[in-house]
Design an enzyme around this catalytic site. Sequence first.
Site, PDB file in Angstrom:
ATOM      1  N   GLY A  41      -5.423  -4.703   4.406  1.00 22.44           N
ATOM      2  CA  GLY A  41      -4.625  -5.782   3.866  1.00 22.44           C
ATOM      3  C   GLY A  41      -5.542  -6.960   4.011  1.00 22.44           C
ATOM      4  O   GLY A  41      -5.320  -7.971   3.081  1.00 22.44           O
ATOM      5  N   ARG A  42      -5.507  -7.448   5.172  1.00 26.19           N
ATOM      6  CA  ARG A  42      -6.323  -8.854   5.507  1.00 26.19           C
ATOM      7  C   ARG A  42      -7.522  -9.031   4.658  1.00 26.19           C
ATOM      8  O   ARG A  42      -8.251 -10.341   4.630  1.00 26.19           O
ATOM      9  CB  ARG A  42      -6.144  -9.311   6.855  1.00 26.19           C
ATOM     10  N   LYS A  56       1.082  -1.144   0.041  1.00 26.06           N
ATOM     11  CA  LYS A  56      -0.005   0.075  -0.101  1.00 26.06           C
ATOM     12  C   LYS A  56       0.943   1.216  -0.088  1.00 26.06           C
ATOM     13  O   LYS A  56       0.585   2.145  -0.749  1.00 26.06           O
ATOM     14  CB  LYS A  56      -1.122   0.156   1.333  1.00 26.06           C
ATOM     15  N   GLU A  80       9.795  -5.794   3.868  1.00 27.28           N
ATOM     16  CA  GLU A  80      10.030  -7.142   3.409  1.00 27.28           C
ATOM     17  C   GLU A  80       9.747  -7.035   1.706  1.00 27.28           C
ATOM     18  O   GLU A  80      10.504  -7.733   1.079  1.00 27.28           O
ATOM     19  CB  GLU A  80       9.225  -8.305   3.836  1.00 27.28           C
ATOM     20  N   GLU A  83      -4.712 -10.719  13.997  1.00 21.52           N
ATOM     21  CA  GLU A  83      -4.049  -9.474  13.576  1.00 21.52           C
ATOM     22  C   GLU A  83      -5.402  -8.688  13.730  1.00 21.52           C
ATOM     23  O   GLU A  83      -5.269  -7.533  14.162  1.00 21.52           O
ATOM     24  CB  GLU A  83      -3.679  -9.189  12.043  1.00 21.52           C
ATOM     25  N   LYS A 107       8.965  -3.580  13.893  1.00 19.19           N
ATOM     26  CA  LYS A 107       9.387  -2.598  12.813  1.00 19.19           C
ATOM     27  C   LYS A 107      10.220  -1.563  13.124  1.00 19.19           C
ATOM     28  O   LYS A 107      11.336  -1.404  12.443  1.00 19.19           O
ATOM     29  CB  LYS A 107       8.219  -2.240  11.979  1.00 19.19           C
ATOM     30  N   HIS A 159      -2.450 -37.288  12.884  1.00 23.03           N
ATOM     31  CA  HIS A 159      -1.215 -38.119  13.299  1.00 23.03           C
ATOM     32  C   HIS A 159      -0.319 -37.154  13.726  1.00 23.03           C
ATOM     33  O   HIS A 159       0.911 -37.478  13.900  1.00 23.03           O
ATOM     34  CB  HIS A 159      -0.979 -38.910  12.119  1.00 23.03           C
TER      35      HIS A 159
END
Length: 469
Positions: A206-207, A145, A151, A292, A432, A323
Amino acid sequence: MLTAMTDLAAESALPDAVEAQFRGDPINTTERRPALHTALRAPSSERPPAVRDAIEREQRRLLDFAEALRLGERVGHTGRPIRTLVHIGIGGSHLGPRLVCEALASPPGRRPPDIRFLANVDGHAVATTLAGLDPETTFFAVVSKSFGTEETLANAAAARSWLLERTLQPKVLAHHFAAITANVAAAREFGIAPDACFPMWDWVGGRFSVWSAVGLPVAVRIGRQGFADFLGGAHRMDRHFRSVPVERNAPMLLALAGLLNANFRGASSHAVLAYDERLRRLPDYVQQLEMESNGKSVRADGDASAVHTAPVVWGGEETNGQHAFHQLLHQGTRTVSADLVAVVNPAHRHAEQHERLLAHCLAQGEALERGDNAEDPHRRTPGNRPTTTILLDELTPHALGALLALYEHKVFCAGRLLQINSFDQWGVELGKRLAAPIRQALASRADPSATDPTTAMLLGAIRGRRTRQ
């Protein structure tokens, strides 16, 4: 119990809050923004007027661009069709598109470009993602954005260097990069052509963004009609959410059950168990969406929350999980709630395998509920573990869109019941901020100011063990 839960929803003015969201009220109170991701999947006539034209225009641009990539009409700098799309993003810009692309098959016809995802700021991830790619037929979509996410920009820079080292022509960037961002100026400075820049609006978190231009790889994967079906499934869930009473409203009931499980049944952990390999990324997606959004300890009014908010969300691909960690679900000292998600009609012809898979899904739900009061204490299981089973008729774009919207609305309802803001994430900012001076210290060997003794010790350990690079 159902009456008590519906009374709580009424007391929290949940239906009014739902309408406020769809109207475009600034329900993200700390950032004074609306949360209008639902408008992205609504028919034009049902969108708030303030965003109607922008959505219509940019959605058309996006789908035209995606179809050109998908059909080989948008070519690389040598005129060869694009064969691989690398999607570079992180968090919400990564988890939703990856889940959908891996869950849904391409429609019959021309094979679309392969799609790879690069999220982690790890050189191993970069090397693995770029391995074997042809610079003449590879296209990159950079999603940020601000066009400043550390990253994502580090990985985008590595991709740009990879391309330039192999072509030695800066002008090729315009043929091989797109950006999804609110900072078009920064994207253009990076070398991305104006016609390959798509917006990220501040009223879409974002999510909650897979429905927007962030879903470019989804549109490339499943085509224009598939993307329309994906949006249509989500919109169908939106209509259910707005119109059905609390006692039959799926997202509201999920949220109410989650609150009950976390605060009265002791389930501090919630497992998402995907009984379909195509949904193996669903636990990761729901983990970010819930933790979040609602991983807060302060209410919207600034007071501390007196109850637990989001549970720890995790999960796995079944029956592998049976398992691996189901032992703890059945006999552990901690109560874990769970969603079991399965598809009734598979997209393969291995009927026996699918029958076994569905049987295990139903059996696990029954075992978690009933338990076993065996005489041997080692075999005894307490039962009374809360579960919800979600069945999809088929795993289609429409069904997957509805499933993701179901979880989105559950999260919003839970936030409203808990009196917290589900649409900010200030807690991720501290790490950050601290990373920047530490990185400078790693590069320069200087001691960062205000670093605690533990970090200083670890810096020294890293420096002492480094080999020349």
